[in-house]
Scaffold this active site. Structure first.
Site, PDB file in Angstrom:
ATOM      1  CD  GLU A  35     -57.712 -11.050 -38.334  1.00  0.00           C
ATOM      2  OE1 GLU A  35     -58.839 -10.915 -37.821  1.00  0.00           O
ATOM      3  OE2 GLU A  35     -56.748 -11.589 -37.768  1.00  0.00           O
ATOM      4  NE  ARG A 261     -69.394 -13.342 -35.313  1.00  0.00           N
ATOM      5  CZ  ARG A 261     -68.208 -12.953 -35.799  1.00  0.00           C
ATOM      6  NH1 ARG A 261     -67.863 -11.687 -35.771  1.00  0.00           N
ATOM      7  NH2 ARG A 261     -67.383 -13.823 -36.287  1.00  0.00           N
ATOM      8  CE  LYS A 271     -61.092 -15.631 -39.795  1.00  0.00           C
ATOM      9  NZ  LYS A 271     -60.545 -14.548 -40.601  1.00  0.00           N
TER      10      LYS A 271
END
Ligand code: ATP
Ligand code: MG
Length: 570
Positions: A35, A261, A271
């Site tokens: 993204e 992850r 983020k």
């Protein structure tokens, strides 16, 4: 199979191998779908390495697709930085860059197809009501009063949404699945919402935007992705992913597989949280060397190969673990030990006067750039009667344990002579400003008569200096797992950056000054006894050099642990 940087025995490879056993002609396609709402970090690197290396390993291709379905959070500056970081890592995406927004028209048609099949409806509940109606893991959901609208009505209302006739939050398109599903994601998920914002790719064309779950599976399918790899949080989303593909007329079926992850000690990788650190001026920006963004790591002196090596070592599994920071450091240290030029720098200088040397005494020594690699060449250092040593390499008070220079004792200057501290001079605040030493000129390259070799310290002649700033980085957080803490900002280490003003050797400094503006020059060094440093290309000027400490010399990661870890990973 080709040689790649990935351990090809992870569970995903086993799945792919089976797929190839069933179909030898499989065209293998992966994608990396960021993204554009922030910079890439070391967690993304894990996903990038996995997707690109698998594509390489199986003679396939990997697309780069910007998952740009939320114009409110996106920015072209992130697109530039993401492209730049992937290039820097050395990966090549297949063909042109893709954007989910390229497919908006197609996605819109698939949404209408679902409506026509009675599988989607326009809802007018508020966001809060939708949440309330959704229920919880223990309580079933409740149908929206708008759920049973006719197909015609839904088509018309969806058109109205698209044409900007509803204001934001007043309507959305939802899939009609099952408000009692044990997968909460299947309780009539929202497929489209209204956002009146200009989009960086489609400008003002759309005011309805597809949700991630709707856009992602269809984009994967449109691009012919065969293996859609994502992190474990998306495990439940897989039923929706498959539901959408099954219920639209799209023909290609990618398979989604999840892996854990990366979580890294002393770091936040979300983020959103990184942005909070920037917005609160706790760090300087996305490329601050104290955060593990790729641009921060690069600025700190990490190389693409060290990051890939790290990603290979951590492996790919379904277990969520917290990876030790020292493992990342181990990977760069191991590389820099081979590749970096050795030179001397004094970070916190104190003057040493060698009283028995002539004022004009000047000797030149040619010293190796690397202890074990003569091919890396040599450089020249100058020895005179006034030199600088590290303040921490001298102690006035006698202590047996202290192995460096102390009053009445001897020390060897690296590549040069043995000196003995005889006197000190202090300023009016009682700070030592000068250490007066005797220099034994019979000791160059020779053991002392008593055969007892003193310790060695680094130094620079006053005549041979170029001033420099040194930035020493410590962990940004003073707890191991700040990501877990709600108020993670209260665990900031106030000493995460320490700046020192000292000197580097002149010949080396001159070379650096001449290279500072050439973008590809590799400017990393081992300052003897201190650590590995690189030039900070952003803040350095020709007449003001700034160095970032990449990593200290001492390896706290033990390779035995690494071997054990690999056994459990396999
Ligand atoms: P963040 O939580 O940092 O905002 P994200 O998942 O929202 O991360 P995206 O830009 O959507 O960020 O991520 C692109 C790809 O990178 C996704 O496939 C995602 O699964 C993967 N990814 C993101 N963070 C990690 C991580 N820590 N470890 C491994 N893969 C990650
Ligand atoms: Mg995301």
């Amino acid at each position: 199979m080709m040689d790649t940087n990935i351990k090809n025995n992870n569970f995903i490879c086993q799945i792919i191998n089976k797929d190839f056993n069933k179909n030898k002609d499989l065209s293998f396609y992966t994608r990396f779908p960021p993204e554009p709402n922030g910079y890439l970090h070391i967690g993304h690197a894990k996903s990038i390495c996995l997707n690109f290396e698998l594509a390489h390993l199986y003679n396939g291709q990997c697309n780069l697709r910007f998952d740009d379905t939320n114009p409110l959070k996106e920015n072209v500056k992130y697109i530039h930085s993401i492209k730049n970081d992937i290039n820097w890592l050395g990966y090549k995406w297949h063909g042109d860059i893709r954007y989910s927004s390229e497919y908006f028209e197609k996605l819109y048609q698939y949404a209408k197809e679902l409506i026509r099949k009675g599988l989607a409806y326009v809802d007018e509940l508020t966001k809060e009501q939708i949440r309330e109606y959704r229920g919880t893991l223990n309580t079933p959901g409740k149908n929206s009063p708008y759920r049973n609208r006719t197909i015609e009505e839904n088509i018309e209302l969806f058109e109205k949404m698209k044409n900007g006739k509803f204001s934001e939050g007043k309507a959305c398109l939802r899939a009609k699945i099952d408000m009692n599903s044990s997968f909460i994601i299947m309780r009539d998920p929202v497929l489209y919402r209204i956002i009146f914002a200009e989009h960086h790719q489609t400008q003002k064309k759309w005011c309805i935007y597809p949700m991630y779950d709707f856009a992602h599976c269809l984009s994967d399918s449109i691009e012919g992705i065969t293996h859609s790899l994502c992190t474990l949080e998306f495990q439940d989303n897989k039923c929706l992913y498959n539901w959408i593909l099954r219920n639209t007329s799209i023909t290609h079926f990618p398979q989604q597989y999840e892996f854990s992850r990366l979580n890294l000690e002393f770091s936040v990788l979300s983020k959103r949280k990184l942005k909070i650190l920037i917005d609160n001026n706790i760090i300087q920006g996305w490329n601050d060397p104290r955060i593990p963004t790729l641009s921060g790591l690069r600025r700190k002196g990490y190389t693409p190969s060290s990051i890939k090596h790290f990603c290979k070592e951590i492996g790919v599994t379904k277990q969520n673990t917290l990876i030790e920071f020292s493992m990342l450091e181990h990977c760069i240290r191991k590389e820099l030990n081979q590749t970096s030029i050795r030179t001397m720098a004094v970070l916190e200088p104190i003057k040493v006067f060698l009283y028995n040397l002539d004022e004009n005494h000047e000797e030149k020594f040619i010293v190796p750039n690397h202890p074990n690699n003569p091919e890396m060449g040599t450089h020249e250092i100058i020895f005179t009667n006034t030199i600088y040593i590290e303040r921490s390499d001298f102690q006035e008070k006698y202590e047996k344990k202290y192995k460096r220079l102390k009053l009445g004792n001897k020390i060897r200057l690296r590549y040069a002579y043995i000196i003995k501290a005889e006197k000190i001079e202090k300023d009016e605040h009682n700070n030592i400003i000068n250490i007066i030493c005797y220099c034994d000129l019979n000791t160059l390259g020779k053991k002392p008569k008593n055969n007892k070799n003193p310790s060695v310290i680094h130094w620079i002649s006053e005549k041979n200096t170029i001033p420099a700033e040194f930035r020493l980085y410590n962990q940004l957080f003073n707890i191991k797992n700040p990501e877990k803490e709600k108020n993670f900002l209260s665990y900031i280490n106030l000493e995460s950056l320490i700046k020192k003003n000292g000197f580097i050797e002149k010949e080396m400094g001159k070379k650096i000054q001449n290279k500072i503006n050439t973008s590809n020059s590799k400017l990393c060094f081992q300052f003897e006894r201190i650590g590995y440093f690189c030039i900070d290309k952003i803040d350095s000027k020709k007449n003001y050099l700034v160095f970032n400490r990449t990593v200290s010399l001492r390896d706290t990661w033990n390779t035995k642990k690494l071997e054990q870890k690999n056994i459990t990973n396999n």
